[in-house]
Design a protein around this motif. Structure first.
Motif, PDB file in Angstrom:
ATOM      1  N   ALA A   1       7.532 -10.703   5.905  1.00 31.60           N
ATOM      2  CA  ALA A   1       8.686 -10.156   5.195  1.00 31.60           C
ATOM      3  C   ALA A   1       8.071  -8.806   4.941  1.00 31.60           C
ATOM      4  CB  ALA A   1       9.080 -10.644   3.651  1.00 31.60           C
ATOM      5  N   TYR A   2       9.276  -7.896   4.961  1.00 28.73           N
ATOM      6  CA  TYR A   2       8.417  -6.520   5.026  1.00 28.73           C
ATOM      7  C   TYR A   2       9.893  -5.443   3.931  1.00 28.73           C
ATOM      8  CZ  TYR A   2       7.740  -1.938   6.111  1.00 28.73           C
ATOM      9  OH  TYR A   2       7.547  -0.022   6.080  1.00 28.73           O
ATOM     10  N   ARG A   3       9.088  -4.475   3.148  1.00 29.64           N
ATOM     11  CA  ARG A   3       9.596  -3.367   2.309  1.00 29.64           C
ATOM     12  C   ARG A   3       9.242  -2.288   2.472  1.00 29.64           C
ATOM     13  NH1 ARG A   3      14.291  -4.922  -0.575  1.00 29.64           N
ATOM     14  NH2 ARG A   3      13.649  -2.901  -1.202  1.00 29.64           N
ATOM     15  N   GLY A   4       9.957  -0.982   2.671  1.00 26.49           N
ATOM     16  CA  GLY A   4       9.029   0.011   2.801  1.00 26.49           C
ATOM     17  C   GLY A   4       8.754   0.400   2.177  1.00 26.49           C
ATOM     18  N   PRO A   5       8.128   2.023   2.513  1.00 25.88           N
ATOM     19  CA  PRO A   5       6.579   2.593   1.528  1.00 25.88           C
ATOM     20  C   PRO A   5       7.567   2.746  -0.127  1.00 25.88           C
ATOM     21  CG  PRO A   5       6.847   3.545   3.584  1.00 25.88           C
ATOM     22  CD  PRO A   5       8.022   2.228   3.471  1.00 25.88           C
ATOM     23  N   SER A   6       9.383   3.035   0.271  1.00 25.05           N
ATOM     24  CA  SER A   6       9.525   3.036  -1.139  1.00 25.05           C
ATOM     25  C   SER A   6       9.593   2.197  -2.136  1.00 25.05           C
ATOM     26  CB  SER A   6      11.251   3.870  -1.502  1.00 25.05           C
ATOM     27  OG  SER A   6      11.706   3.032  -0.738  1.00 25.05           O
ATOM     28  N   SER A   7       9.251   0.996  -1.870  1.00 21.42           N
ATOM     29  CA  SER A   7       9.297  -0.059  -2.806  1.00 21.42           C
ATOM     30  C   SER A   7       8.094  -0.291  -3.238  1.00 21.42           C
ATOM     31  CB  SER A   7       9.197  -1.536  -1.982  1.00 21.42           C
ATOM     32  OG  SER A   7       8.481  -2.050  -0.884  1.00 21.42           O
ATOM     33  N   VAL A   8       7.208   0.231  -3.167  1.00 20.86           N
ATOM     34  CA  VAL A   8       5.778   0.230  -3.396  1.00 20.86           C
ATOM     35  C   VAL A   8       5.675   1.470  -4.649  1.00 20.86           C
ATOM     36  CG1 VAL A   8       2.821   0.348  -3.532  1.00 20.86           C
ATOM     37  CG2 VAL A   8       4.866  -0.301  -1.615  1.00 20.86           C
ATOM     38  N   SER A   9       5.000   0.362  -6.111  1.00 22.08           N
ATOM     39  CA  SER A   9       5.069   1.979  -7.152  1.00 22.08           C
ATOM     40  C   SER A   9       3.639   2.449  -7.256  1.00 22.08           C
ATOM     41  CB  SER A   9       5.429   0.557  -8.658  1.00 22.08           C
ATOM     42  OG  SER A   9       4.679  -0.480  -8.834  1.00 22.08           O
ATOM     43  N   GLY A  10       4.069   3.202  -7.938  1.00 21.97           N
ATOM     44  CA  GLY A  10       3.069   3.864  -8.492  1.00 21.97           C
ATOM     45  C   GLY A  10       2.166   4.906  -7.996  1.00 21.97           C
ATOM     46  N   CYS A  11       2.370   4.919  -6.653  1.00 20.82           N
ATOM     47  CA  CYS A  11       2.144   6.189  -5.360  1.00 20.82           C
ATOM     48  C   CYS A  11       1.683   7.379  -5.800  1.00 20.82           C
ATOM     49  CB  CYS A  11       2.207   5.534  -4.050  1.00 20.82           C
ATOM     50  SG  CYS A  11       2.171   3.888  -3.312  1.00 20.82           S
TER      51      CYS A  11
ATOM     52  N   GLY B   1       0.864  -1.049  -0.393  1.00 23.74           N
ATOM     53  CA  GLY B   1       0.408   0.032   0.141  1.00 23.74           C
ATOM     54  C   GLY B   1       0.659   1.545   0.039  1.00 23.74           C
ATOM     55  N   CYS B   2       0.294   2.159  -0.404  1.00 23.90           N
ATOM     56  CA  CYS B   2       0.938   3.627  -0.650  1.00 23.90           C
ATOM     57  C   CYS B   2       1.292   4.359   0.694  1.00 23.90           C
ATOM     58  CB  CYS B   2       0.477   4.875  -1.510  1.00 23.90           C
ATOM     59  SG  CYS B   2       0.105   4.372  -2.958  1.00 23.90           S
ATOM     60  N   ASP B   3       2.217   5.130   0.698  1.00 25.34           N
ATOM     61  CA  ASP B   3       2.818   4.805   2.478  1.00 25.34           C
ATOM     62  C   ASP B   3       3.015   4.204   3.553  1.00 25.34           C
ATOM     63  OD1 ASP B   3       3.031   7.444   1.433  1.00 25.34           O
ATOM     64  OD2 ASP B   3       1.148   7.853   1.690  1.00 25.34           O
ATOM     65  N   VAL B   4       2.224   2.993   3.271  1.00 25.63           N
ATOM     66  CA  VAL B   4       2.838   1.675   3.900  1.00 25.63           C
ATOM     67  C   VAL B   4       4.014   0.656   3.707  1.00 25.63           C
ATOM     68  CG1 VAL B   4       1.326  -0.513   4.754  1.00 25.63           C
ATOM     69  CG2 VAL B   4       0.468   1.507   3.729  1.00 25.63           C
ATOM     70  N   GLY B   5       3.797   0.643   2.363  1.00 30.37           N
ATOM     71  CA  GLY B   5       5.057  -0.826   2.363  1.00 30.37           C
ATOM     72  C   GLY B   5       4.336  -1.896   2.028  1.00 30.37           C
ATOM     73  N   GLY B   6       5.519  -2.571   1.330  1.00 30.25           N
ATOM     74  CA  GLY B   6       5.256  -4.164   1.200  1.00 30.25           C
ATOM     75  C   GLY B   6       5.231  -5.043   1.828  1.00 30.25           C
TER      76      GLY B   6
END
Length: 154
Positions: free
Chosen positions: A144-154, A125-130
């Protein structure tokens, strides 16, 4: 038989008798998890509820509550992504980067849900991460977790 051959034979026999090394067996390879093997204290009923609970707890800067949504491997990934330890401090750091906590608290629906299997689901999710959610016997946890910058199209 030459002295060199006798010495080599004696060395081979000595090695065989002493096992030429340590008594530690080689570690057995482990398969990647298909279910959460380490259960956090707050597994959720579905991946979507897990995502929503993560957003809610993070928006309240609830370190122990947020960290209880992770498997052991998920905590490590969360700490690595934010380059901070322990998990409670990661929550504080991550929440500190959110411009509007009230608006963030409303982002409880993931932008993307990809079901890899019956026990593995990827959400973002945008601002949330993956995150990758794994199902345990008691419910869903973040593995597993990736930061907000990993979410494209936001």
């Amino acid at each position: 038989m030459s002295t060199l051959h006798r010495l080599a034979s004696a060395l081979i026999v000595a090695c065989a008798l002493t096992a030429c090394g340590t008594d530690d067996p080689a570690p057995a390879p482990t398969a990647p998890p298909t279910k959460a093997s380490v259960v956090g204290t707050a597994p959720q009923d579905s991946p979507e509820k897990l995502f929503a609970e993560f957003v809610t707890r993070l928006s309240k800067v609830d370190g122990p509550g947020t960290c209880s949504l992770f498997t052991e491997g998920g905590v490590v990934a969360f700490e690595d992504e934010w380059q901070e330890t322990p998990c409670d401090l990661v929550v504080t750091k991550a929440a500190g980067r959110i411009k509007d906590l009230a608006a963030f608290a409303g982002k409880t629906t993931p932008k993307s849900v990809i079901k890899d299997s019956d026990t593995v689901v990827e959400l973002s999710g945008c601002d949330v991460g993956g995150m990758k959610a794994l199902k345990s016997d008691k419910g869903w946890l973040i593995d597993a977790y990736r930061g907000p910058s990993s979410v494209s199209g936001c």
